[in-house]
Write a protein that holds these residues in place. Structure first.
Motif, PDB file in Angstrom:
ATOM      1  N   VAL A 106       8.644  16.005 -26.086  1.00 18.20           N
ATOM      2  CA  VAL A 106       8.381  17.678 -26.485  1.00 18.20           C
ATOM      3  C   VAL A 106       9.554  17.789 -27.421  1.00 18.20           C
ATOM      4  CG1 VAL A 106       8.481  19.779 -25.734  1.00 18.20           C
ATOM      5  CG2 VAL A 106       7.071  18.291 -24.325  1.00 18.20           C
ATOM      6  N   HIS A 107       9.095  18.003 -28.453  1.00 12.86           N
ATOM      7  CA  HIS A 107       9.975  18.617 -29.597  1.00 12.86           C
ATOM      8  C   HIS A 107      10.089  20.358 -29.540  1.00 12.86           C
ATOM      9  CE1 HIS A 107      10.692  20.370 -33.809  1.00 12.86           C
ATOM     10  NE2 HIS A 107      11.656  19.346 -33.715  1.00 12.86           N
ATOM     11  N   ALA A 147      11.978  27.266 -28.782  1.00 12.90           N
ATOM     12  CA  ALA A 147      10.441  27.287 -29.118  1.00 12.90           C
ATOM     13  C   ALA A 147      10.098  25.805 -28.906  1.00 12.90           C
ATOM     14  CB  ALA A 147      10.347  28.129 -30.427  1.00 12.90           C
ATOM     15  N   PRO A 148       9.189  25.422 -27.950  1.00 14.71           N
ATOM     16  CA  PRO A 148       8.696  24.099 -28.039  1.00 14.71           C
ATOM     17  C   PRO A 148       7.481  24.090 -28.824  1.00 14.71           C
ATOM     18  CG  PRO A 148       8.366  25.006 -26.094  1.00 14.71           C
ATOM     19  CD  PRO A 148       9.149  26.208 -26.775  1.00 14.71           C
ATOM     20  N   ASP A 149       7.180  23.012 -29.638  1.00 10.94           N
ATOM     21  CA  ASP A 149       5.840  22.416 -29.877  1.00 10.94           C
ATOM     22  C   ASP A 149       4.933  22.168 -28.798  1.00 10.94           C
ATOM     23  OD1 ASP A 149       6.455  22.832 -32.600  1.00 10.94           O
ATOM     24  OD2 ASP A 149       7.028  20.595 -32.894  1.00 10.94           O
ATOM     25  N   GLN A 150       3.951  22.782 -28.650  1.00 13.86           N
ATOM     26  CA  GLN A 150       3.069  22.199 -27.225  1.00 13.86           C
ATOM     27  C   GLN A 150       2.294  20.894 -27.515  1.00 13.86           C
ATOM     28  OE1 GLN A 150       0.952  25.680 -25.678  1.00 13.86           O
ATOM     29  NE2 GLN A 150       2.144  27.043 -27.319  1.00 13.86           N
ATOM     30  N   ARG A 151       2.133  20.324 -26.385  1.00 17.12           N
ATOM     31  CA  ARG A 151       1.963  18.810 -26.509  1.00 17.12           C
ATOM     32  C   ARG A 151       0.689  18.683 -27.727  1.00 17.12           C
ATOM     33  NH1 ARG A 151      -0.503  16.073 -21.353  1.00 17.12           N
ATOM     34  NH2 ARG A 151       1.445  16.867 -20.382  1.00 17.12           N
ATOM     35  N   LEU A 204       8.053  23.560 -18.264  1.00 17.35           N
ATOM     36  CA  LEU A 204       9.086  23.726 -17.080  1.00 17.35           C
ATOM     37  C   LEU A 204      10.179  22.295 -17.132  1.00 17.35           C
ATOM     38  CD1 LEU A 204       6.570  24.801 -14.640  1.00 17.35           C
ATOM     39  CD2 LEU A 204       8.508  25.968 -15.031  1.00 17.35           C
ATOM     40  N   GLU A 205       9.445  21.198 -17.627  1.00 10.95           N
ATOM     41  CA  GLU A 205      10.053  20.083 -17.644  1.00 10.95           C
ATOM     42  C   GLU A 205      11.595  20.129 -18.717  1.00 10.95           C
ATOM     43  OE1 GLU A 205      10.353  15.219 -18.162  1.00 10.95           O
ATOM     44  OE2 GLU A 205       8.420  16.160 -17.869  1.00 10.95           O
ATOM     45  N   LEU A 206      10.791  20.810 -19.809  1.00 10.94           N
ATOM     46  CA  LEU A 206      11.953  21.067 -20.917  1.00 10.94           C
ATOM     47  C   LEU A 206      13.034  22.062 -20.291  1.00 10.94           C
ATOM     48  CD1 LEU A 206      12.851  21.031 -23.770  1.00 10.94           C
ATOM     49  CD2 LEU A 206      11.529  22.918 -24.385  1.00 10.94           C
ATOM     50  N   MET A 207      12.686  23.200 -19.640  1.00  8.80           N
ATOM     51  CA  MET A 207      13.811  23.756 -19.108  1.00  8.80           C
ATOM     52  C   MET A 207      14.794  23.215 -18.121  1.00  8.80           C
ATOM     53  SD  MET A 207      11.532  27.360 -17.957  1.00  8.80           S
ATOM     54  CE  MET A 207      12.779  28.307 -17.410  1.00  8.80           C
ATOM     55  N   LEU A 246       0.721  18.896 -30.865  1.00 12.22           N
ATOM     56  CA  LEU A 246       0.950  19.912 -31.834  1.00 12.22           C
ATOM     57  C   LEU A 246       2.400  19.854 -32.591  1.00 12.22           C
ATOM     58  CD1 LEU A 246      -1.314  23.072 -30.704  1.00 12.22           C
ATOM     59  CD2 LEU A 246      -2.015  20.940 -32.311  1.00 12.22           C
ATOM     60  N   GLY A 247       2.624  20.070 -33.790  1.00  9.37           N
ATOM     61  CA  GLY A 247       3.865  19.979 -34.339  1.00  9.37           C
ATOM     62  C   GLY A 247       4.437  18.715 -34.242  1.00  9.37           C
TER      63      GLY A 247
END
Length: 270
Positions: A4-5, A43-47, A81-84, A49-50
């Motif tokens: 996740v970017h 601000a993540p790129d959602q899976r 949530l995993e990124l958090m 995308l980006g």
């Protein structure tokens, strides 16, 4: 989870912002430069995308260990949530525009204790009807079969942007066109199917007692002001702000007005 970017900047209380479809985290850049002196913006790129991967394994239990699973906004929520978790953020203010709002509401279902405040921007709580679902699946099929380069932006721009923006802000029109044209077709298809399958979130909002702000563009034809008013009414501590002369991408169309609307709220709950 390395696939996740995300873009991070600023200092202060954490604010996670989830982008609209079919864009990526860069849609928040104009807001970022106006907010980063008072908040830590993530601000993540959602899976898909980006720069975020569509497949690969996720360690988060909510994701079921399979990032290639059937499209579902709950999986997109698990990614955030995993990124958090990775960033060691037990709680954050969570905001989302359009599809990002659907993911924010899915986060609220999965882990309400992680959401310190909720910012819903140009989105809605209700699920799609049969016609909307069929249209999303048709777009997904077309993206997979023929890519998106020559039609997706042309089809979506008239609805994504308000009349004022399309008439008076040509640089915003071109910016959004560029973001749409850069999105991977497989991610576009996944996101459309995930949104088509999303559940109704009215009960989710009714049960959230934390601070909430609903922002909508007065010229938003996709999720119009009356939908925003319904969400604000559902939220026990909900407030509503309507921004003039902007459409479905209000934060990108007039970042000054958007920042002026959410800044005092962020200060109050911070």
């Amino acid at each position: 989870m390395g696939d996740v970017h995300y873009i991070e900047s600023g200092v202060g209380a954490p604010l996670v912002l989830l982008h609209a479809f079919p864009l990526d985290a860069r849609m928040w850049n104009p807001v970022r430069t106006r907010l980063e002196d008072r908040t830590r913006m993530i601000a993540p790129d959602q899976r898909g995308l980006g720069e975020s991967a569509l497949d690969g394994s996720s360690a988060h239990p909510l994701a079921g260990g399979d990032r290639a699973a059937a499209p579902d906004v709950e999986l997109a929520a698990a990614d955030v949530l995993e990124l958090m978790d990775r960033l060691e953020l037990p709680r954050a203010v969570v905001g989302g525009c359009s599809m990002g709002g659907y993911v924010a509401m899915a986060m609220l279902r999965a882990a309400p204790e992680r959401v310190a405040g909720l910012l819903l921007v140009d989105t809605k709580a209700t699920a799609d009807g049969p016609d909307q679902q069929a249209n999303r699946r048709a777009v997904a099929d077309r993206a997979e079969s023929s890519g998106t380069g020559d039609w997706l932006a042309a089809d979506m721009l008239p609805n994504l942007l308000g009349d004022t923006t399309r008439q008076q802000r040509p640089e915003v029109v071109e910016q959004v066109r560029g973001l749409i044209e850069e999105q991977p077709a497989a991610g576009v298809a996944w996101a459309q199917r995930a949104m088509a399958a999303r559940p109704d979130s009215t009960g989710t909002l009714r049960g959230f007692g934390g601070p909430a702000l609903v922002v909508v563009g007065a010229e938003d034809g996709i999720t119009p002001p009356q939908e925003a008013a319904k969400m604000a009414d559902l939220l026990p501590d909900g407030e509503l702000v309507t921004l003039p002369e902007v459409g479905h991408l209000s934060a990108l169309e007039d970042p000054d007005a958007f920042t002026a609307a959410i800044g005092p709220w962020l200060n109050r709950i911070g």
